[in-house]
Design an enzyme around this catalytic site. Sequence first.
Site, PDB file in Angstrom:
ATOM      1  N   ASP A  68       8.559  -8.799   5.336  1.00 19.29           N
ATOM      2  CA  ASP A  68       7.974  -9.920   4.592  1.00 19.29           C
ATOM      3  C   ASP A  68       8.495  -9.867   3.157  1.00 19.29           C
ATOM      4  OD1 ASP A  68       6.428  -7.571   4.057  1.00 19.29           O
ATOM      5  OD2 ASP A  68       4.796  -8.797   3.264  1.00 19.29           O
ATOM      6  N   GLU A  78       3.589  -6.063   3.947  1.00 18.48           N
ATOM      7  CA  GLU A  78       3.577  -5.046   2.886  1.00 18.48           C
ATOM      8  C   GLU A  78       3.243  -5.663   1.539  1.00 18.48           C
ATOM      9  OE1 GLU A  78       4.978  -2.515  -0.412  1.00 18.48           O
ATOM     10  OE2 GLU A  78       5.613  -4.544   0.064  1.00 18.48           O
TER      11      GLU A  78
HETATM   12 ZN   LIG Z   1       8.983  -3.773  -0.827  1.00 20.29          ZN
END
Ligand SMILES: [Zn+2]
Length: 488
Positions: free
Chosen positions: A122, A189
Amino acid sequence: MVKRILKLVGVLLLVLVAVQAINTVRYKPQNTASRAVDLPPVDSAAVAARLGQAIRFQTISKVAGQTERGPAFQGFIDWLVATYPAANRAMTRVMVGELTPIYRWEGSDEALEPILLTAHYDVVPVAQSGLADWQQKPFSGVIADGFIWGRGALDDKSAVVAIMEAIEALATSGFSPKRTIYMSFGHDEEIGGSKGAASAVAYFKDQGIQMAWSLDEGSMILKDVIGGLDMPVASINVAEKGYLSLDITASAEGGHSSLPPRDTAVSTLAAAVTRLQSAPVPGGLTGASKEFFDALGPHFSLSKRILFANQWFYRPLLEMVLSGAPATDAMMRTSKAPTMLVGSAKDNVLPQKAIATVNFRIHPRDSIDSIISHTHEMIDNPDIEVAIREGFGNEPSAVSDKDGAGFRALAQTFRQVFGDLIVVPGLTVAATDSVHYSKVSDNSYRINPFVFTGEDIKRLHGRNERISVEAMGLAVQFYGALIRNGGV
Ligand SMILES: [Zn+2]
């Protein structure tokens, strides 16, 4: 009498100079020489083209708690399967947290504890306001001027692609590891990893799988980033700072602002924040930060080397110098930054509450409790409330072994692939998915094998994110060599 004292002072000064000179001469750098090995060639242009394709999937994490995700996420997962057929044949895959793939490459020796390579696919959004400043469109994945451009080129799709490229090449060549290797590619994340990495950890725990060591992002190969050093530095980060946001609240009667008391909630709060900011959290050159500078010290010019070689004498001076720059100060202590303020909703209404939010990044020597105590002590006003902002309190990580097998395999691989460079243990000052993965790893290391220069810092989460075609090729070689060095 005066003569004798002067003589004594003179002798002491001579001894001091002599001791410092001897310490400085004996202060030798660790071995930085590379060992020549034959590494299989990598077709960097083809790798670059595939990273370009990966960047075009707009796998954007927008806000914490986000549940809606567009088709780009599943599209990227499917692309990994289609693009790396040999890797996908060699490994098995499970999906956790819906969109995070865990790959497993079974080793031939069951007695060996497995290792874990991680990265996230992501990316952060692109600010509309800065769109015009991008030299290439942020999701174009264009290759121009020797670089692959776009969001995720440095953080962190490039790591997912480099790992898969390395495995595709190894699997095609018929290699298989002795030690089982896991890979986990998180999908959230950038908003805390509570679905991706956290689900991966839950899966490993459920299966009773504990890793000998894990590798995640957290640093890079720093070139011209640390002033006074000519050689690049691979900072293999052995620990990660904790994350804490505190809401500091002053309460008052409220009422009409035409008849105010001497102090309002706002002025009481302002005084409290000023007191909190009047001195830094105590810190210094100890633990992971001391090891970092101890390893770098011998590589500096003579004047700096004298200081590092004689820390018993110059430590206060060194700490003062290092405190002067935010980057080095952050390595030595818990940082604190007031970031948000809330008062009355109307200009002529006295607030009943005024709230300041202060963000701390907790050094491994401190804890959430010790920082809350520090805050109370500094504010020194029992009427002020201090509370953890919900969901924003993570303890610092444990400190991993800088002499362990994983660290040694990483250091060896850096030297084989990148030639002469300084390998040091370091501290990650931001937060990564390692917060989660460290729960199932004996040791957690944090670095991406990307050559990174001082001017790249502003590209991370910023404009014109890019990675050079050459750096991407080297990263693929790194992961391949690491699997051969650490996976056996
Ligand atoms: Zn990162």
